[in-house]
Scaffold this motif. Structure first.
Motif, short mmCIF file in Angstrom:
data_model
loop_
_atom_site.label_atom_id
_atom_site.label_comp_id
_atom_site.label_asym_id
_atom_site.label_seq_id
_atom_site.Cartn_x
_atom_site.Cartn_y
_atom_site.Cartn_z
N ILE A 73 5.23 0.48 -5.37
CA ILE A 73 5.15 0.62 -3.91
C ILE A 73 3.70 0.77 -3.48
N ALA A 74 2.95 1.61 -4.18
CA ALA A 74 1.54 1.83 -3.83
C ALA A 74 0.74 0.53 -3.97
N VAL A 75 1.04 -0.25 -5.00
CA VAL A 75 0.33 -1.51 -5.21
C VAL A 75 0.69 -2.50 -4.11
N PHE A 76 1.97 -2.62 -3.79
CA PHE A 76 2.37 -3.53 -2.71
C PHE A 76 1.71 -3.13 -1.39
N GLU A 77 1.70 -1.84 -1.10
CA GLU A 77 1.10 -1.38 0.16
C GLU A 77 -0.40 -1.64 0.20
N LYS A 78 -1.08 -1.41 -0.90
CA LYS A 78 -2.52 -1.69 -0.97
C LYS A 78 -2.76 -3.20 -0.80
N GLY A 79 -1.94 -4.00 -1.44
CA GLY A 79 -2.06 -5.45 -1.31
C GLY A 79 -1.83 -5.91 0.12
N MET A 80 -0.87 -5.29 0.79
CA MET A 80 -0.61 -5.64 2.18
C MET A 80 -1.81 -5.30 3.05
#
Length: 102
Positions: A72-79
């Motif tokens: 989740i943290a990676v997806f949010e940072k990517g977004m």
């Protein structure tokens, strides 16, 4: 010479080439070496956080590893990075991956 060996040879000449690191990480995923892939993605994103395509693959890898909060943290940072780059396509892919996970 196999693809992994060829990419490693190219990386000797260009050790910070994000495209090559991303390609090598994907090759490691293909052979089931998620640990090596994860290390490469993390190294790549630490060096070039704007390389948005790697967030998707790293997030999915973490999801497969049973680490949903990290994914989740990676997806949010990517977004966030995709939004800053005005990369709507990458943003939407990351959003869909996040929605699938949560």
């Amino acid at each position: 010479m196999d693809r992994i060996a060829r990419i490693k040879e190219f990386l000797k000449d260009s050790p910070n080439d994000s495209f090559l690191k991303h390609a090598l990480a994907l090759e490691y995923i293909k052979i089931g070496d998620d640990s090596a892939a994860r290390s490469l993605f993390e190294e790549l994103l630490a060096y070039e956080p704007g390389y948005v395509g790697s967030y998707y693959h790293l997030g999915r890898l973490l999801e497969r590893a049973g680490l949903p909060q990290e994914a989740i943290a990676v997806f949010e940072k990517g977004m966030q990075m995709a939004k800053e780059a005005n990369d709507r396509h990458a943003y939407n892919e990351l959003q869909a991956a996040l929605d699938d996970l949560i």
